[in-house]
Motif scaffolding. Structure first.
Motif, mmCIF file in Angstrom:
data_model
loop_
_atom_site.group_PDB
_atom_site.id
_atom_site.type_symbol
_atom_site.label_atom_id
_atom_site.label_comp_id
_atom_site.label_asym_id
_atom_site.label_seq_id
_atom_site.Cartn_x
_atom_site.Cartn_y
_atom_site.Cartn_z
ATOM 1 N N ALA A 180 0.835 -1.210 0.000
ATOM 2 C CA ALA A 180 0.000 0.000 0.000
ATOM 3 C C ALA A 180 0.870 1.261 0.000
ATOM 4 O O ALA A 180 0.595 2.217 -0.725
ATOM 5 N N ARG A 181 1.951 1.250 0.782
ATOM 6 C CA ARG A 181 2.866 2.393 0.845
ATOM 7 C C ARG A 181 3.549 2.616 -0.510
ATOM 8 O O ARG A 181 3.617 3.735 -1.011
ATOM 9 N N MET A 182 4.043 1.530 -1.105
ATOM 10 C CA MET A 182 4.705 1.654 -2.409
ATOM 11 C C MET A 182 3.728 2.124 -3.483
ATOM 12 O O MET A 182 4.059 2.972 -4.313
ATOM 13 N N ALA A 183 2.498 1.583 -3.433
ATOM 14 C CA ALA A 183 1.473 1.974 -4.414
ATOM 15 C C ALA A 183 1.133 3.453 -4.248
ATOM 16 O O ALA A 183 0.990 4.176 -5.237
ATOM 17 N N SER A 184 1.037 3.896 -3.012
ATOM 18 C CA SER A 184 0.744 5.299 -2.747
ATOM 19 C C SER A 184 1.853 6.194 -3.315
ATOM 20 O O SER A 184 1.574 7.231 -3.925
ATOM 21 N N ASN A 185 3.112 5.796 -3.114
ATOM 22 C CA ASN A 185 4.241 6.553 -3.656
ATOM 23 C C ASN A 185 4.209 6.597 -5.184
ATOM 24 O O ASN A 185 4.434 7.652 -5.785
ATOM 25 N N LEU A 186 3.918 5.454 -5.796
ATOM 26 C CA LEU A 186 3.857 5.397 -7.264
ATOM 27 C C LEU A 186 2.704 6.234 -7.804
ATOM 28 O O LEU A 186 2.823 6.874 -8.843
ATOM 29 N N GLU A 187 1.597 6.248 -7.055
ATOM 30 C CA GLU A 187 0.455 7.066 -7.454
ATOM 31 C C GLU A 187 0.817 8.552 -7.335
ATOM 32 O O GLU A 187 0.493 9.356 -8.208
ATOM 33 N N GLY A 188 1.506 8.906 -6.260
ATOM 34 C CA GLY A 188 1.948 10.283 -6.054
ATOM 35 C C GLY A 188 2.885 10.773 -7.147
ATOM 36 O O GLY A 188 2.915 11.961 -7.470
ATOM 37 N N LYS A 189 3.633 9.861 -7.724
ATOM 38 C CA LYS A 189 4.556 10.206 -8.811
ATOM 39 C C LYS A 189 3.846 10.243 -10.164
ATOM 40 O O LYS A 189 4.446 10.591 -11.175
ATOM 41 N N GLY A 190 2.573 9.832 -10.168
ATOM 42 C CA GLY A 190 1.789 9.869 -11.405
ATOM 43 C C GLY A 190 1.965 8.660 -12.308
ATOM 44 O O GLY A 190 1.543 8.673 -13.458
ATOM 45 N N PHE A 191 2.575 7.569 -11.789
ATOM 46 C CA PHE A 191 2.835 6.383 -12.601
ATOM 47 C C PHE A 191 1.654 5.414 -12.643
ATOM 48 O O PHE A 191 1.493 4.665 -13.592
ATOM 49 N N ILE A 192 0.838 5.424 -11.576
ATOM 50 C CA ILE A 192 -0.312 4.509 -11.492
ATOM 51 C C ILE A 192 -1.512 5.233 -10.901
ATOM 52 O O ILE A 192 -1.385 6.307 -10.322
ATOM 53 N N LYS A 193 -2.687 4.587 -11.061
ATOM 54 C CA LYS A 193 -3.915 5.005 -10.377
ATOM 55 C C LYS A 193 -4.438 3.791 -9.639
ATOM 56 O O LYS A 193 -4.426 2.675 -10.172
ATOM 57 N N ARG A 194 -4.906 4.017 -8.399
ATOM 58 C CA ARG A 194 -5.531 2.927 -7.654
ATOM 59 C C ARG A 194 -7.041 3.083 -7.789
ATOM 60 O O ARG A 194 -7.588 4.147 -7.513
ATOM 61 N N ILE A 195 -7.687 2.016 -8.218
ATOM 62 C CA ILE A 195 -9.132 2.040 -8.474
ATOM 63 C C ILE A 195 -9.786 0.862 -7.758
ATOM 64 O O ILE A 195 -9.252 -0.250 -7.786
ATOM 65 N N SER A 196 -10.936 1.108 -7.131
ATOM 66 C CA SER A 196 -11.671 0.014 -6.488
ATOM 67 C C SER A 196 -12.047 -1.024 -7.526
ATOM 68 O O SER A 196 -12.528 -0.692 -8.608
ATOM 69 N N SER A 197 -11.838 -2.275 -7.175
ATOM 70 C CA SER A 197 -12.161 -3.382 -8.071
ATOM 71 C C SER A 197 -13.667 -3.487 -8.251
ATOM 72 O O SER A 197 -14.420 -3.348 -7.285
ATOM 73 N N LYS A 198 -14.103 -3.741 -9.476
ATOM 74 C CA LYS A 198 -15.536 -3.910 -9.738
ATOM 75 C C LYS A 198 -16.051 -5.214 -9.126
ATOM 76 O O LYS A 198 -17.179 -5.298 -8.683
ATOM 77 N N SER A 199 -15.194 -6.241 -9.097
ATOM 78 C CA SER A 199 -15.615 -7.544 -8.571
ATOM 79 C C SER A 199 -15.540 -7.623 -7.045
ATOM 80 O O SER A 199 -16.246 -8.410 -6.429
ATOM 81 N N ASP A 200 -14.665 -6.792 -6.422
ATOM 82 C CA ASP A 200 -14.519 -6.807 -4.971
ATOM 83 C C ASP A 200 -14.190 -5.389 -4.503
ATOM 84 O O ASP A 200 -13.058 -4.939 -4.612
ATOM 85 N N ARG A 201 -15.163 -4.697 -3.990
ATOM 86 C CA ARG A 201 -15.023 -3.281 -3.605
ATOM 87 C C ARG A 201 -13.917 -3.045 -2.560
ATOM 88 O O ARG A 201 -13.390 -1.953 -2.444
ATOM 89 N N ARG A 202 -13.589 -4.096 -1.778
ATOM 90 C CA ARG A 202 -12.551 -3.946 -0.753
ATOM 91 C C ARG A 202 -11.149 -3.980 -1.360
ATOM 92 O O ARG A 202 -10.170 -3.654 -0.706
ATOM 93 N N SER A 203 -11.079 -4.414 -2.611
ATOM 94 C CA SER A 203 -9.795 -4.598 -3.280
ATOM 95 C C SER A 203 -9.459 -3.408 -4.168
ATOM 96 O O SER A 203 -10.332 -2.865 -4.839
ATOM 97 N N LEU A 204 -8.181 -3.012 -4.161
ATOM 98 C CA LEU A 204 -7.731 -1.921 -5.026
ATOM 99 C C LEU A 204 -6.904 -2.468 -6.179
ATOM 100 O O LEU A 204 -5.945 -3.208 -5.965
ATOM 101 N N GLU A 205 -7.309 -2.104 -7.386
ATOM 102 C CA GLU A 205 -6.540 -2.477 -8.570
ATOM 103 C C GLU A 205 -5.583 -1.348 -8.892
ATOM 104 O O GLU A 205 -5.913 -0.170 -8.736
ATOM 105 N N LEU A 206 -4.397 -1.709 -9.362
ATOM 106 C CA LEU A 206 -3.410 -0.720 -9.766
ATOM 107 C C LEU A 206 -3.355 -0.685 -11.284
ATOM 108 O O LEU A 206 -3.135 -1.722 -11.926
ATOM 109 N N HIS A 207 -3.591 0.492 -11.842
ATOM 110 C CA HIS A 207 -3.587 0.672 -13.290
ATOM 111 C C HIS A 207 -2.532 1.697 -13.678
ATOM 112 O O HIS A 207 -2.390 2.738 -13.018
ATOM 113 N N LEU A 208 -1.805 1.389 -14.736
ATOM 114 C CA LEU A 208 -0.784 2.308 -15.236
ATOM 115 C C LEU A 208 -1.440 3.552 -15.827
ATOM 116 O O LEU A 208 -2.459 3.453 -16.500
ATOM 117 N N THR A 209 -0.844 4.698 -15.553
ATOM 118 C CA THR A 209 -1.265 5.927 -16.228
ATOM 119 C C THR A 209 -0.477 5.992 -17.539
ATOM 120 O O THR A 209 0.421 5.174 -17.775
#
Length: 147
Positions: A69-98
């Motif tokens: 979660a910390r690494m994903a947050s850092n990558l999101e802050g740098k603009g490399f990824i977006k974290r999006i709630s999973s459609k199949s499981d709302r508790r899960s975050l998918e990481l998508h490349l920008t």
């Protein structure tokens, strides 16, 4: 007290020293891209298969949820990824490349491939397979002893 093995005889020390030198070198190669080696592992997995969840990444990398979660947050802050709630499981975050993250891959993947070639120079495929088997056995031994 007399030690049977000298410090240089311990395989764990040799593996640790190798890890330190590998990490130091890849860190210097990734620095111009504002990417830490551990963050690069996440990016490499996403360049391979975009949209993995944080949980999937944690399992693949053998990292706890907080670390991922910390690494994903850092990558999101740098603009490399977006974290999006999973459609199949709302508790899960998918990481998508920008688009920035995809562009980064075009520049970083050749560097990591070149790094891998350099590290494996002079080592046969058979030796690499043997090394993989040995490292797997060491990991299994460590896991079994920590139970």
């Amino acid at each position: 007290m007399h030690l049977k093995l000298s410090l240089q005889d311990y395989i764990s020390i040799k593996i640790h020293q190798t890890d330190l030198s590998l990490t130091s070198l890849i860190k210097s190669k990734l620095e111009p891209f504002n990417l830490a080696p551990e963050q690069n592992l996440i990016m490499m997995l996403l360049w391979e298969k975009d949209g993995l969840t944080q949980n999937q990444l944690g399992e693949i990398l053998n990292k706890d949820k907080t670390n991922v979660a910390r690494m994903a947050s850092n990558l999101e802050g740098k603009g490399f990824i977006k974290r999006i709630s999973s459609k199949s499981d709302r508790r899960s975050l998918e990481l998508h490349l920008t688009s920035c993250g995809k562009e980064l891959g075009k520049r970083v993947i050749p560097i990591t491939e070149e790094f891998n070639d350099m590290v494996c120079k002079g080592i046969s495929e058979e030796e690499l397979l043997t090394l993989e088997k040995i490292l797997s056995k060491i990991n299994m031994n460590v896991q079994e002893s920590s139970k």
